[in-house]
Scaffold this motif. Structure first.
Motif, PDB file in Angstrom:
ATOM      1  N   LYS A 291      -7.794  -1.287  -7.831  1.00  0.00           N
ATOM      2  CA  LYS A 291      -8.319   0.020  -8.194  1.00  0.00           C
ATOM      3  C   LYS A 291      -9.640   0.355  -7.501  1.00  0.00           C
ATOM      4  O   LYS A 291     -10.356  -0.533  -7.032  1.00  0.00           O
ATOM      5  CB  LYS A 291      -8.525   0.087  -9.716  1.00  0.00           C
ATOM      6  CG  LYS A 291      -7.253  -0.131 -10.519  1.00  0.00           C
ATOM      7  CD  LYS A 291      -7.534  -0.105 -12.001  1.00  0.00           C
ATOM      8  CE  LYS A 291      -6.278  -0.366 -12.828  1.00  0.00           C
ATOM      9  NZ  LYS A 291      -6.573  -0.363 -14.282  1.00  0.00           N
ATOM     10  N   SER A 292      -9.932   1.637  -7.478  1.00  0.00           N
ATOM     11  CA  SER A 292     -11.243   2.123  -7.045  1.00  0.00           C
ATOM     12  C   SER A 292     -12.165   2.175  -8.255  1.00  0.00           C
ATOM     13  O   SER A 292     -11.789   1.807  -9.374  1.00  0.00           O
ATOM     14  CB  SER A 292     -11.107   3.516  -6.437  1.00  0.00           C
ATOM     15  OG  SER A 292     -10.738   4.442  -7.447  1.00  0.00           O
TER      16      SER A 292
ATOM     17  N   TRP B  50      -2.575   6.618 -11.552  1.00  0.00           N
ATOM     18  CA  TRP B  50      -2.847   8.005 -11.207  1.00  0.00           C
ATOM     19  C   TRP B  50      -2.856   8.870 -12.466  1.00  0.00           C
ATOM     20  O   TRP B  50      -2.361   8.471 -13.517  1.00  0.00           O
ATOM     21  CB  TRP B  50      -1.798   8.517 -10.221  1.00  0.00           C
ATOM     22  CG  TRP B  50      -1.852   7.823  -8.879  1.00  0.00           C
ATOM     23  CD1 TRP B  50      -2.555   6.688  -8.555  1.00  0.00           C
ATOM     24  CD2 TRP B  50      -1.165   8.218  -7.693  1.00  0.00           C
ATOM     25  NE1 TRP B  50      -2.354   6.360  -7.240  1.00  0.00           N
ATOM     26  CE2 TRP B  50      -1.509   7.272  -6.677  1.00  0.00           C
ATOM     27  CE3 TRP B  50      -0.298   9.253  -7.362  1.00  0.00           C
ATOM     28  CZ2 TRP B  50      -1.012   7.355  -5.377  1.00  0.00           C
ATOM     29  CZ3 TRP B  50       0.207   9.338  -6.069  1.00  0.00           C
ATOM     30  CH2 TRP B  50      -0.152   8.406  -5.086  1.00  0.00           C
TER      31      TRP B  50
ATOM     32  N   LYS C 126      -8.330   4.586  -9.978  1.00  0.00           N
ATOM     33  CA  LYS C 126      -7.133   4.953  -9.224  1.00  0.00           C
ATOM     34  C   LYS C 126      -6.859   3.911  -8.151  1.00  0.00           C
ATOM     35  O   LYS C 126      -7.776   3.351  -7.559  1.00  0.00           O
ATOM     36  CB  LYS C 126      -7.307   6.327  -8.589  1.00  0.00           C
ATOM     37  CG  LYS C 126      -6.081   6.843  -7.857  1.00  0.00           C
ATOM     38  CD  LYS C 126      -6.328   8.224  -7.273  1.00  0.00           C
ATOM     39  CE  LYS C 126      -5.112   8.731  -6.512  1.00  0.00           C
ATOM     40  NZ  LYS C 126      -5.342  10.070  -5.916  1.00  0.00           N
TER      41      LYS C 126
ATOM     42  N   ILE D  44       0.934   0.988  -8.685  1.00  0.00           N
ATOM     43  CA  ILE D  44      -0.037   1.919  -8.100  1.00  0.00           C
ATOM     44  C   ILE D  44       0.015   3.262  -8.812  1.00  0.00           C
ATOM     45  O   ILE D  44      -1.018   3.807  -9.229  1.00  0.00           O
ATOM     46  CB  ILE D  44       0.225   2.083  -6.591  1.00  0.00           C
ATOM     47  CG1 ILE D  44      -0.064   0.776  -5.854  1.00  0.00           C
ATOM     48  CG2 ILE D  44      -0.632   3.221  -6.015  1.00  0.00           C
ATOM     49  CD1 ILE D  44       0.447   0.747  -4.421  1.00  0.00           C
TER      50      ILE D  44
ATOM     51  N   ARG E 110     -10.661   3.668  -0.717  1.00  0.00           N
ATOM     52  CA  ARG E 110      -9.721   4.635  -0.145  1.00  0.00           C
ATOM     53  C   ARG E 110      -8.997   5.437  -1.217  1.00  0.00           C
ATOM     54  O   ARG E 110      -8.510   6.540  -0.956  1.00  0.00           O
ATOM     55  CB  ARG E 110      -8.682   3.919   0.722  1.00  0.00           C
ATOM     56  CG  ARG E 110      -9.239   3.126   1.881  1.00  0.00           C
ATOM     57  CD  ARG E 110      -8.154   2.307   2.512  1.00  0.00           C
ATOM     58  NE  ARG E 110      -7.483   1.475   1.515  1.00  0.00           N
ATOM     59  CZ  ARG E 110      -6.343   0.841   1.714  1.00  0.00           C
ATOM     60  NH1 ARG E 110      -5.742   0.939   2.876  1.00  0.00           N
ATOM     61  NH2 ARG E 110      -5.791   0.100   0.774  1.00  0.00           N
ATOM     62  N   ALA E 111      -8.904   4.885  -2.414  1.00  0.00           N
ATOM     63  CA  ALA E 111      -8.187   5.572  -3.474  1.00  0.00           C
ATOM     64  C   ALA E 111      -8.877   6.864  -3.884  1.00  0.00           C
ATOM     65  O   ALA E 111      -8.272   7.707  -4.557  1.00  0.00           O
ATOM     66  CB  ALA E 111      -8.050   4.651  -4.695  1.00  0.00           C
TER      67      ALA E 111
ATOM     68  N   GLU F 120       0.831  -1.196   0.000  1.00  0.00           N
ATOM     69  CA  GLU F 120       0.000   0.000   0.000  1.00  0.00           C
ATOM     70  C   GLU F 120       0.868   1.249   0.000  1.00  0.00           C
ATOM     71  O   GLU F 120       1.980   1.249   0.529  1.00  0.00           O
ATOM     72  CB  GLU F 120      -0.903   0.022   1.239  1.00  0.00           C
ATOM     73  CG  GLU F 120      -1.797  -1.198   1.376  1.00  0.00           C
ATOM     74  CD  GLU F 120      -2.715  -1.090   2.580  1.00  0.00           C
ATOM     75  OE1 GLU F 120      -3.391  -0.058   2.726  1.00  0.00           O
ATOM     76  OE2 GLU F 120      -2.734  -2.030   3.391  1.00  0.00           O
ATOM     77  N   ILE F 121       0.356   2.313  -0.604  1.00  0.00           N
ATOM     78  CA  ILE F 121       1.060   3.593  -0.579  1.00  0.00           C
ATOM     79  C   ILE F 121       1.011   4.174   0.827  1.00  0.00           C
ATOM     80  O   ILE F 121      -0.041   4.193   1.472  1.00  0.00           O
ATOM     81  CB  ILE F 121       0.420   4.585  -1.581  1.00  0.00           C
ATOM     82  CG1 ILE F 121       0.864   4.247  -3.001  1.00  0.00           C
ATOM     83  CG2 ILE F 121       0.784   6.014  -1.245  1.00  0.00           C
ATOM     84  CD1 ILE F 121       2.330   4.588  -3.293  1.00  0.00           C
ATOM     85  N   CYS F 122       2.177   4.619   1.297  1.00  0.00           N
ATOM     86  CA  CYS F 122       2.296   5.284   2.594  1.00  0.00           C
ATOM     87  C   CYS F 122       3.221   6.475   2.381  1.00  0.00           C
ATOM     88  O   CYS F 122       4.438   6.312   2.337  1.00  0.00           O
ATOM     89  CB  CYS F 122       2.842   4.319   3.647  1.00  0.00           C
ATOM     90  SG  CYS F 122       3.043   5.036   5.285  1.00  0.00           S
TER      91      CYS F 122
ATOM     92  N   ASP G 185     -11.224  -0.829  -3.896  1.00  0.00           N
ATOM     93  CA  ASP G 185     -10.600  -0.080  -2.802  1.00  0.00           C
ATOM     94  C   ASP G 185     -11.113   1.362  -2.803  1.00  0.00           C
ATOM     95  O   ASP G 185     -10.582   2.211  -3.529  1.00  0.00           O
ATOM     96  CB  ASP G 185      -9.086  -0.102  -2.961  1.00  0.00           C
ATOM     97  CG  ASP G 185      -8.360   0.501  -1.770  1.00  0.00           C
ATOM     98  OD1 ASP G 185      -9.058   0.906  -0.809  1.00  0.00           O
ATOM     99  OD2 ASP G 185      -7.124   0.579  -1.802  1.00  0.00           O
TER     100      ASP G 185
ATOM    101  N   ARG H 156      -4.450   2.668  -4.586  1.00  0.00           N
ATOM    102  CA  ARG H 156      -3.544   2.972  -3.480  1.00  0.00           C
ATOM    103  C   ARG H 156      -2.915   1.689  -2.923  1.00  0.00           C
ATOM    104  O   ARG H 156      -2.191   1.737  -1.932  1.00  0.00           O
ATOM    105  CB  ARG H 156      -4.272   3.720  -2.367  1.00  0.00           C
ATOM    106  CG  ARG H 156      -4.696   5.123  -2.736  1.00  0.00           C
ATOM    107  CD  ARG H 156      -5.131   5.918  -1.521  1.00  0.00           C
ATOM    108  NE  ARG H 156      -4.050   6.056  -0.554  1.00  0.00           N
ATOM    109  CZ  ARG H 156      -3.094   6.978  -0.634  1.00  0.00           C
ATOM    110  NH1 ARG H 156      -3.086   7.845  -1.637  1.00  0.00           N
ATOM    111  NH2 ARG H 156      -2.141   7.038   0.289  1.00  0.00           N
TER     112      ARG H 156
END
Length: 242
Positions: A196-197, A137, A201, A133, A239-240, A94-96, A237, A203
């Protein structure tokens, strides 16, 4: 929070002077904060060296995170199935901030100790997961990340040229997955597909790593990539969009 964030890879055990140097917080404030955290059981202290480390109380917080995070419970059974099918190491990345963090890890016998631990991070630009990821974008966000996010040279084959990294991100956008070769560890191939969302996109990404003693890049692309892409498409997801 600044003081707690000082504890990390390479800084697992710290004394007061270390924390003053790392955080820039004055010594009296560091001492006061440490006393509170120690009293609350969030830090352990070696009475001989007077140095501190995070306590196992943080595992309770990690457990709470997993319970609250629906993506983990969705992904875990599918990763187990993939591991049984292919017999390789699988992770959820995951992107952090500007890194990827491994939040689920299913190692194999050849995996080194660090590779078994959740919470480990690498610069996103250095990894197949991060590039997969970023490939989802928009163009401005991709370009900003490639231009400004940090890179680290782990091996002689780590790609540190930002033009080449940009090309790899665009290739991942075209392919639907990203591949890295000996960029974090020698003799290892990494491959990742984004989760993806609804807008497309991502995350997070499903990541697999294999040994070059048994796998070629062409074989990874032909046999593992389709499975990762198909599996990633079964998840959503939200959250993206945040």
């Amino acid at each position: 929070m600044t003081l707690l964030k000082a504890f990390g890879e390479g800084n697992a055990v710290l004394g007061i002077s270390d924390l003053v140097r790392i955080t820039g917080i004055e010594k009296s404030s560091v001492q006061r904060i440490l006393a509170t955290l120690y009293a609350e059981g969030m830090l352990n202290r070696d009475n001989h060296s007077r140095r501190y480390r995070l306590s196992n109380q943080w595992l309770h917080m990690a457990y709470a995170h997993y319970i609250a995070e629906p993506l983990t419970s969705q992904v875990m059974p599918r990763l187990f199935a993939l591991q049984q099918q292919i017999g390789q190491s699988f992770n959820l990345a995951e992107i952090c901030d500007t890194s990827i963090i491994y939040s689920v890890r299913l190692p194999v016998q050849r995996t080194n100790f660090e590779g078994t631990l959740v919470g480990r991070t690498h610069p996103a630009l250095n990894t197949s997961g991060g590039r997969a990821i970023l490939s989802t974008w928009d163009a401005a966000a991709r370009q900003d990340a490639v231009k400004n996010w940090p890179v680290t040279e782990y091996t002689p084959r780590t790609t540190v040229d930002r033009g080449e990294i940009s090309d790899l991100v665009e290739q991942a956008r075209q392919d639907g997955f990203a591949v890295s070769v000996e960029e974090i560890l020698l003799n290892e191939i990494g491959i990742a597909a984004p989760i993806k969302s609804s807008s497309g996109k991502a995350r997070a990404a499903i990541h697999c790593s294999v040994s070059m003693a048994d796998w070629s890049v062409d074989r990874v692309r032909k046999e593992i990539a389709p499975l990762l892409v198909d599996t990633a498409r079964t998840f959503f997801d939200p959250r993206a969009e945040e």
